[in-house]
Design a protein around this motif. Structure first.
Motif, PDB file in Angstrom:
ATOM      1  N   LYS A  45       0.821  -1.212   0.000  1.00 50.38           N
ATOM      2  CA  LYS A  45       0.000   0.000   0.000  1.00 50.38           C
ATOM      3  C   LYS A  45       0.853   1.260   0.000  1.00 50.38           C
ATOM      4  N   GLN A  46       0.323   2.290  -0.637  1.00 50.00           N
ATOM      5  CA  GLN A  46       0.986   3.590  -0.661  1.00 50.00           C
ATOM      6  C   GLN A  46       1.216   4.061   0.772  1.00 50.00           C
ATOM      7  N   ASP A  51      11.025  -1.226   4.516  1.00 51.35           N
ATOM      8  CA  ASP A  51      11.022  -2.416   5.367  1.00 51.35           C
ATOM      9  C   ASP A  51       9.649  -3.089   5.404  1.00 51.35           C
ATOM     10  N   GLU A  52       8.585  -2.300   5.382  1.00 54.34           N
ATOM     11  CA  GLU A  52       7.234  -2.871   5.350  1.00 54.34           C
ATOM     12  C   GLU A  52       6.974  -3.583   4.026  1.00 54.34           C
ATOM     13  N   VAL A  53       7.450  -3.003   2.926  1.00 52.05           N
ATOM     14  CA  VAL A  53       7.294  -3.653   1.621  1.00 52.05           C
ATOM     15  C   VAL A  53       8.071  -4.968   1.608  1.00 52.05           C
ATOM     16  N   VAL A  54       9.312  -4.948   2.094  1.00 46.50           N
ATOM     17  CA  VAL A  54      10.127  -6.171   2.145  1.00 46.50           C
ATOM     18  C   VAL A  54       9.418  -7.244   2.973  1.00 46.50           C
ATOM     19  N   LEU A  93       6.333   4.820   0.408  1.00 46.20           N
ATOM     20  CA  LEU A  93       5.996   4.303  -0.918  1.00 46.20           C
ATOM     21  C   LEU A  93       5.053   5.251  -1.625  1.00 46.20           C
ATOM     22  N   ASN A  94       5.410   5.600  -2.857  1.00 42.94           N
ATOM     23  CA  ASN A  94       4.582   6.478  -3.670  1.00 42.94           C
ATOM     24  C   ASN A  94       3.952   5.713  -4.821  1.00 42.94           C
ATOM     25  N   ILE A  95       4.735   4.912  -5.524  1.00 43.91           N
ATOM     26  CA  ILE A  95       4.240   4.147  -6.672  1.00 43.91           C
ATOM     27  C   ILE A  95       4.805   2.738  -6.607  1.00 43.91           C
ATOM     28  N   VAL A  96       3.966   1.741  -6.891  1.00 45.80           N
ATOM     29  CA  VAL A  96       4.414   0.360  -6.996  1.00 45.80           C
ATOM     30  C   VAL A  96       3.814  -0.209  -8.282  1.00 45.80           C
TER      31      VAL A  96
END
Length: 103
Positions: A45-46, A51-54, A93-96
C-alpha cells in the motif's frame, strides 16, 4: 514537478526493460521473477516504508535502481526484467508496479 519526475522514471524503466538481450525481444524471454506472488503485491500500500514492503513480499530485499535527494526506487527481479518496482519519496511508498507475477 515530483509527479513529472516519477512519470519520467517509470517510462524510462519501461524502455530499459524493452531492450533486447541475446537478440531476443522481451516477449520471447522467459520471465524469472523472484518468489513474490500477485496476492503479496496487492497487499503493498501507498505510504509503506521499504522495510514494510520487504516484509510484505516475504523478506526479499530489492535492489536499488535510482536515487536522488529524497527519492529512491527499488526493483525485484533481474536487471533485464523488473517483476516488481517500488518508488519511495521521503521514505514512503509512492508508486508500486508489477509485471509477470503469478497469482
Amino acid at each position: 514537478m515530483k509527479k513529472f519526475f516519477l512519470l519520467l522514471l517509470l517510462v524510462f524503466s519501461t524502455v530499459l526493460q524493452a531492450e533486447t538481450i541475446d537478440g531476443k525481444p522481451p516477449f520471447a524471454r522467459e520471465i524469472n521473477c523472484p518468489p513474490i506472488t500477485y496476492d503479496q503485491y496487492l497487499k503493498i500500500k501507498q505510504g509503506m516504508t521499504y522495510d514494510e514492503v520487504v516484509a510484505t513480499v516475504g523478506g526479499l530485499d530489492g535492489f536499488e535502481i535510482a536515487r536522488s535527494a529524497n527519492f529512491v526506487s527499488y526493483a525485484w527481479g533481474s536487471p533485464a526484467f523488473y517483476c516488481l518496482t517500488a518508488h519511495f519519496i521521503d521514505g514512503k511508498l509512492n508508486i508500486v508496479s508489477q509485471a509477470g507475477l503469478k497469482r
